[in-house]
Write a protein that holds these residues in place. Structure first.
Motif, PDB file in Angstrom:
ATOM      1  N   TYR A  81      98.103  60.629  69.237  1.00 12.79           N
ATOM      2  CA  TYR A  81      98.795  61.920  69.141  1.00 12.79           C
ATOM      3  C   TYR A  81     100.246  61.618  68.805  1.00 12.79           C
ATOM      4  O   TYR A  81     100.916  60.907  69.551  1.00 12.79           O
ATOM      5  N   ASN A  82     100.735  62.155  67.719  1.00 11.80           N
ATOM      6  CA  ASN A  82     102.150  62.007  67.370  1.00 11.80           C
ATOM      7  C   ASN A  82     102.620  60.549  67.406  1.00 11.80           C
ATOM      8  O   ASN A  82     103.665  60.233  67.963  1.00 11.80           O
ATOM      9  N   HIS A  83     101.803  59.670  66.829  1.00 10.88           N
ATOM     10  CA  HIS A  83     102.111  58.236  66.753  1.00 10.88           C
ATOM     11  C   HIS A  83     102.174  57.576  68.123  1.00 10.88           C
ATOM     12  O   HIS A  83     102.828  56.547  68.292  1.00 10.88           O
ATOM     13  N   SER A  84     101.481  58.112  69.112  1.00  9.77           N
ATOM     14  CA  SER A  84     101.501  57.536  70.451  1.00  9.77           C
ATOM     15  C   SER A  84     100.193  57.881  71.155  1.00  9.77           C
ATOM     16  O   SER A  84      99.278  58.438  70.560  1.00  9.77           O
ATOM     17  N   VAL A  85     100.126  57.527  72.448  1.00  7.80           N
ATOM     18  CA  VAL A  85      98.979  57.908  73.275  1.00  7.80           C
ATOM     19  C   VAL A  85      99.083  59.388  73.593  1.00  7.80           C
ATOM     20  O   VAL A  85     100.144  59.998  73.444  1.00  7.80           O
ATOM     21  N   SER A  86      98.002  59.944  74.085  1.00 11.43           N
ATOM     22  CA  SER A  86      98.040  61.357  74.462  1.00 11.43           C
ATOM     23  C   SER A  86      98.936  61.545  75.680  1.00 11.43           C
ATOM     24  O   SER A  86      99.034  60.646  76.535  1.00 11.43           O
ATOM     25  N   PRO A  87      99.583  62.687  75.790  1.00  6.39           N
ATOM     26  CA  PRO A  87     100.385  62.955  76.990  1.00  6.39           C
ATOM     27  C   PRO A  87      99.533  62.913  78.264  1.00  6.39           C
ATOM     28  O   PRO A  87     100.024  62.479  79.310  1.00  6.39           O
ATOM     29  N   ALA A  88      98.276  63.314  78.182  1.00 12.63           N
ATOM     30  CA  ALA A  88      97.403  63.302  79.366  1.00 12.63           C
ATOM     31  C   ALA A  88      97.183  61.872  79.871  1.00 12.63           C
ATOM     32  O   ALA A  88      97.201  61.627  81.077  1.00 12.63           O
ATOM     33  N   LEU A  89      96.985  60.922  78.958  1.00 17.68           N
ATOM     34  CA  LEU A  89      96.785  59.533  79.377  1.00 17.68           C
ATOM     35  C   LEU A  89      98.073  58.951  79.937  1.00 17.68           C
ATOM     36  O   LEU A  89      98.064  58.290  80.979  1.00 17.68           O
ATOM     37  N   ALA A  90      99.191  59.199  79.280  1.00 16.59           N
ATOM     38  CA  ALA A  90     100.475  58.696  79.785  1.00 16.59           C
ATOM     39  C   ALA A  90     100.744  59.261  81.177  1.00 16.59           C
ATOM     40  O   ALA A  90     101.191  58.533  82.074  1.00 16.59           O
ATOM     41  N   ASN A  91     100.443  60.533  81.382  1.00 13.20           N
ATOM     42  CA  ASN A  91     100.637  61.154  82.695  1.00 13.20           C
ATOM     43  C   ASN A  91      99.722  60.516  83.741  1.00 13.20           C
ATOM     44  O   ASN A  91     100.163  60.170  84.836  1.00 13.20           O
ATOM     45  N   ALA A  92      98.469  60.333  83.401  1.00 15.93           N
ATOM     46  CA  ALA A  92      97.512  59.748  84.353  1.00 15.93           C
ATOM     47  C   ALA A  92      97.944  58.343  84.760  1.00 15.93           C
ATOM     48  O   ALA A  92      97.915  57.985  85.941  1.00 15.93           O
ATOM     49  N   LEU A  93      98.357  57.544  83.794  1.00 17.14           N
ATOM     50  CA  LEU A  93      98.788  56.170  84.092  1.00 17.14           C
ATOM     51  C   LEU A  93     100.058  56.140  84.930  1.00 17.14           C
ATOM     52  O   LEU A  93     100.278  55.207  85.705  1.00 17.14           O
ATOM     53  N   SER A  94     100.885  57.170  84.800  1.00 18.54           N
ATOM     54  CA  SER A  94     102.126  57.228  85.572  1.00 18.54           C
ATOM     55  C   SER A  94     101.878  57.336  87.070  1.00 18.54           C
ATOM     56  O   SER A  94     102.765  57.027  87.867  1.00 18.54           O
ATOM     57  N   TYR A  95     100.704  57.758  87.468  1.00 19.19           N
ATOM     58  CA  TYR A  95     100.353  57.845  88.886  1.00 19.19           C
ATOM     59  C   TYR A  95      99.889  56.505  89.468  1.00 19.19           C
ATOM     60  O   TYR A  95      99.678  56.397  90.662  1.00 19.19           O
ATOM     61  N   LEU A  96      99.695  55.528  88.613  1.00 24.85           N
ATOM     62  CA  LEU A  96      99.081  54.272  89.042  1.00 24.85           C
ATOM     63  C   LEU A  96     100.030  53.096  88.880  1.00 24.85           C
ATOM     64  O   LEU A  96     100.814  53.055  87.958  1.00 24.85           O
ATOM     65  N   LYS A  97      99.956  52.144  89.743  1.00 27.95           N
ATOM     66  CA  LYS A  97     100.537  50.825  89.539  1.00 27.95           C
ATOM     67  C   LYS A  97      99.760  49.814  90.361  1.00 27.95           C
ATOM     68  O   LYS A  97      99.144  48.924  89.786  1.00 27.95           O
ATOM     69  N   PRO A  98      99.733  49.931  91.692  1.00 26.80           N
ATOM     70  CA  PRO A  98      98.973  48.918  92.445  1.00 26.80           C
ATOM     71  C   PRO A  98      97.481  48.946  92.103  1.00 26.80           C
ATOM     72  O   PRO A  98      96.805  47.926  92.168  1.00 26.80           O
TER      73      PRO A  98
END
Length: 185
Positions: A81-98
């Motif tokens: 999307y717009n030369h990047s990942v979808s906003p939904a995927l970026a948002n979902a990944l933002s909730y995760l790290k450990p």
């Protein structure tokens, strides 16, 4: 047994992402060196990161976090999307790290330019989350690998996912030691 999640990258109505992810899952399940399961981010109704906390949103984030923590590795299926990942995927990944740290990931993408720009952006996000993303990538074209709106990859492009599986399973197994060491530290 090593567990790998096939993770969708879109929540949009009419998305092609779910059918691509289901195809990737079917191909993965032909293997016997790991267990593969689908995680559809649309099922979690994740709020936008930074929105005021609501009980339902907090519960969905906790459920998503626990689900992703179950796996040793991931294959992210992302549209471009717009030369990047979808906003939904970026948002979902933002909730995760450990839940993702010291685990392996591969990427399968699609778009007008095979989703290549989404892959590059996703690699940066995964690096920040301490995910070991593998070199091989499954790439599909919106113009060639979809027929009348249905995902029908060419033989050449279908074969592009096989090395992704090989590398993700190998790295997921190798990183078990790293995760064990990190848990002790």
């Amino acid at each position: 047994m090593t567990r790998i999640a096939i993770v969708t990258g879109s929540t949009r109505d009419g998305r092609k992402n779910r059918q691509v992810a289901e195809w990737v899952l079917a191909k993965a399940q032909e293997r016997d060196d790991a267990e593969f399961d689908l995680v559809d981010i649309a099922d979690y109704h994740l709020p936008l990161l930074g929105e005021p906390a609501r009980e339902q949103g907090v519960a969905s984030v906790k459920e998503f976090s626990a689900r992703m923590d179950e796996f040793d590795g991931f294959i992210f299926v992302t549209p471009e999307y717009n030369h990047s990942v979808s906003p939904a995927l970026a948002n979902a990944l933002s909730y995760l790290k450990p839940e993702l740290a010291n685990k392996a990931a591969g990427i399968v993408s699609y778009g007008s330019a095979f989703g290549a720009r989404a892959v590059e952006h996703l690699r940066g996000i995964l690096s920040e989350l301490q995910v070991a993303h593998v070199q091989k990538t499954g790439l599909f074209s919106l113009f060639v690998d979809f027929k009348d709106g249905a995902f029908a990859p060419s033989e050449l492009q279908a074969a592009s996912v096989l090395p992704v599986f090989d590398q993700v399973v190998l790295w997921a197994k190798a990183l078990e030691t790293v995760r064990a060491e990190a848990a002790v530290a």
